[in-house]
Design a protein around this motif. Structure first.
Motif, PDB file in Angstrom:
ATOM      1  N   VAL A  68      30.505 -22.215  17.855  1.00 13.81           N
ATOM      2  CA  VAL A  68      29.379 -23.087  17.446  1.00 13.81           C
ATOM      3  C   VAL A  68      28.392 -22.025  17.104  1.00 13.81           C
ATOM      4  N   ALA A  69      28.123 -21.666  15.702  1.00 14.22           N
ATOM      5  CA  ALA A  69      27.391 -20.583  15.108  1.00 14.22           C
ATOM      6  C   ALA A  69      26.064 -20.857  15.202  1.00 14.22           C
ATOM      7  N   LEU A  70      25.516 -22.373  14.671  1.00 14.36           N
ATOM      8  CA  LEU A  70      24.465 -23.099  14.697  1.00 14.36           C
ATOM      9  C   LEU A  70      24.369 -24.276  15.392  1.00 14.36           C
ATOM     10  N   LYS A  71      23.356 -24.617  16.003  1.00 19.72           N
ATOM     11  CA  LYS A  71      23.654 -25.926  16.964  1.00 19.72           C
ATOM     12  C   LYS A  71      22.150 -26.817  17.030  1.00 19.72           C
ATOM     13  N   ASP A 130      19.506 -17.451  19.811  1.00 18.76           N
ATOM     14  CA  ASP A 130      20.400 -17.323  20.986  1.00 18.76           C
ATOM     15  C   ASP A 130      21.473 -18.338  21.146  1.00 18.76           C
ATOM     16  N   GLN A 131      22.717 -17.951  20.871  1.00 20.05           N
ATOM     17  CA  GLN A 131      23.844 -18.544  21.080  1.00 20.05           C
ATOM     18  C   GLN A 131      23.811 -19.826  20.005  1.00 20.05           C
ATOM     19  N   GLY A 132      23.372 -19.683  18.881  1.00 22.05           N
ATOM     20  CA  GLY A 132      23.261 -20.596  17.908  1.00 22.05           C
ATOM     21  C   GLY A 132      22.078 -21.676  17.895  1.00 22.05           C
ATOM     22  N   THR A 133      21.125 -21.528  18.695  1.00 25.70           N
ATOM     23  CA  THR A 133      19.960 -22.427  18.915  1.00 25.70           C
ATOM     24  C   THR A 133      18.694 -21.509  18.662  1.00 25.70           C
ATOM     25  N   VAL A 134      17.723 -22.127  18.208  1.00 27.65           N
ATOM     26  CA  VAL A 134      16.489 -21.555  18.093  1.00 27.65           C
ATOM     27  C   VAL A 134      15.627 -21.244  19.279  1.00 27.65           C
ATOM     28  N   ALA A 135      15.618 -20.310  19.901  1.00 27.72           N
ATOM     29  CA  ALA A 135      15.180 -20.001  21.345  1.00 27.72           C
ATOM     30  C   ALA A 135      13.539 -20.136  21.162  1.00 27.72           C
ATOM     31  N   PRO A 190       6.700 -13.246  24.865  1.00 26.40           N
ATOM     32  CA  PRO A 190       7.605 -14.029  24.635  1.00 26.40           C
ATOM     33  C   PRO A 190       7.848 -15.299  25.577  1.00 26.40           C
ATOM     34  N   ALA A 191       8.367 -16.369  25.100  1.00 32.79           N
ATOM     35  CA  ALA A 191       8.010 -17.705  25.789  1.00 32.79           C
ATOM     36  C   ALA A 191       9.585 -18.186  26.290  1.00 32.79           C
ATOM     37  N   SER A 192      10.450 -17.602  25.704  1.00 34.63           N
ATOM     38  CA  SER A 192      12.011 -17.715  26.009  1.00 34.63           C
ATOM     39  C   SER A 192      12.720 -16.475  26.667  1.00 34.63           C
ATOM     40  N   PRO A 193      13.672 -16.940  27.698  1.00 31.61           N
ATOM     41  CA  PRO A 193      14.338 -15.630  28.275  1.00 31.61           C
ATOM     42  C   PRO A 193      14.981 -14.896  27.208  1.00 31.61           C
TER      43      PRO A 193
END
Length: 239
Positions: free
Chosen positions: A16-19, A212-217, A229-232
Motif C-alpha cells: 500500500v503505497a498511499l493510504k 510514513d508507510q503511505g500516510t501523512v504523519a 516534530p509532532a510525530s514519531p
C-alpha cells in the motif's frame, strides 16, 4: 490549488503505497516531501500528474478532479504540471537548446519561436553558452539545469522534483536548489520537492510533509516540523 482527497494507491495487496492521504498545497508554495525509502514520496508526487493512478480518492487541480480526465483533457492539464527527474532524461542526440525545444515542438510551437523561447530559458538556468552542447559534454549539474529549462518550456504552474538532486554532489545540489527557489520566487511556480539534502531545506521551503508507510504523519512549516516534530516519524527523520 492541489488537493488530495482520501487518496489510496495499492501496487498489490501487500504494498500500500498511499493510504487515505489528504493534503492541500497552495499556489506558489515550495513544499518539501520527506520520508524514509518506501514511505510513498515518489508515488505521491507521481499521482499529481497521474503518472500513477490511485485506486480511490480524488486529486483536485484548481478544483478539477484529474482522475476523471482522459486523452486531450488530461494532456492539457499535464502541461501545467512539469516534472524533473534524478536521471535528467535528456535526449542524447539533441543539443541543449534542442532538448528544451522538444516539448515546445510537441505543443505545436514553430521552429523559430521555439528556439527563441529555449534561448531565454537557457538564460534563466544560467547556461546561455551551452546551447550547442550535447548532453555527453555537460556535467551532471548542467544536465539538470537543462532538464529544468525543458520543464519550464510549457509555462507550468507546478514543478514536481522527484529526487532531482540525488545524483549530484552537495555543492551542485545546493546550486540547483537555489535555482528552484529563484524560479519559485520570481515566477510564482509551485514547487514540490523530494530530496535528502537536509542542510538547505530550511532556507528554501515553506512547508514540509512527512510520509510514513503511505500516510501523512504530519505537515507544517519547516520551522515547526524541524524544531518540534509532532510525530514519531518526524522525530526519527529530523533528530
Amino acid at each position: 490549488m492541489i488537493d488530495f482527497k482520501n487518496v489510496t494507491k495499492v501496487y498489490d495487496p501487500k504494498i500500500v503505497a498511499l493510504k487515505d492521504v489528504n493534503v492541500h498545497i497552495d499556489k506558489g508554495e515550495f513544499v518539501f516531501v520527506l520520508g524514509h525509502s518506501g514511505a510513498g514520496k515518489s508515488t505521491l508526487v507521481r499521482c499529481i500528474n497521474v503518472l500513477e493512478r490511485p485506486e480511490s480518492g480524488r486529486i483536485l487541480f484548481h478544483g478539477e478532479n484529474l482522475l476523471e480526465l482522459k486523452g486531450k483533457a488530461l494532456r492539457a492539464q499535464r502541461r501545467k504540471i512539469s516534472m524533473i527527474f534524478q536521471s535528467f532524461n535528456l535526449l542524447d542526440q539533441r543539443t541543449a537548446l534542442e532538448n528544451i525545444c522538444f516539448p515546445l515542438e510537441l505543443a505545436g510551437v514553430r521552429g523559430k519561436e521555439a528556439r527563441r523561447k529555449a534561448a531565454q530559458l537557457l538564460e534563466t538556468v544560467g547556461l546561455p553558452d551551452k546551447a550547442d552542447a550535447y548532453p555527453v559534454q555537460l556535467s551532471g549539474g548542467q544536465k539538470q539545469r537543462i532538464a529544468i529549462a525543458r520543464a519550464l518550456a510549457s509555462d507550468p504552474e507546478v514543478l514536481l522534483c522527484d529526487e532531482a538532486t540525488s545524483a549530484l554532489d552537495p555543492q551542485t545540489t545546493e546550486s540547483i536548489l537555489a535555482l528552484l527557489q529563484k524560479i519559485n520566487r520570481e515566477r510564482g511556480i509551485t514547487v514540490i520537492l523530494i530530496t535528502h539534502q537536509m542542510s538547505v531545506i530550511e532556507q528554501i521551503c515553506h512547508r514540509v510533509a512527512i510520509l510514513d508507510q503511505g500516510t501523512v504523519a504530519e505537515i507544517g512549516t519547516v520551522e515547526d516540523v524541524f524544531s518540534n516534530p509532532a510525530s514519531p516519524a518526524g522525530r526519527r527523520l529530523v533528530s
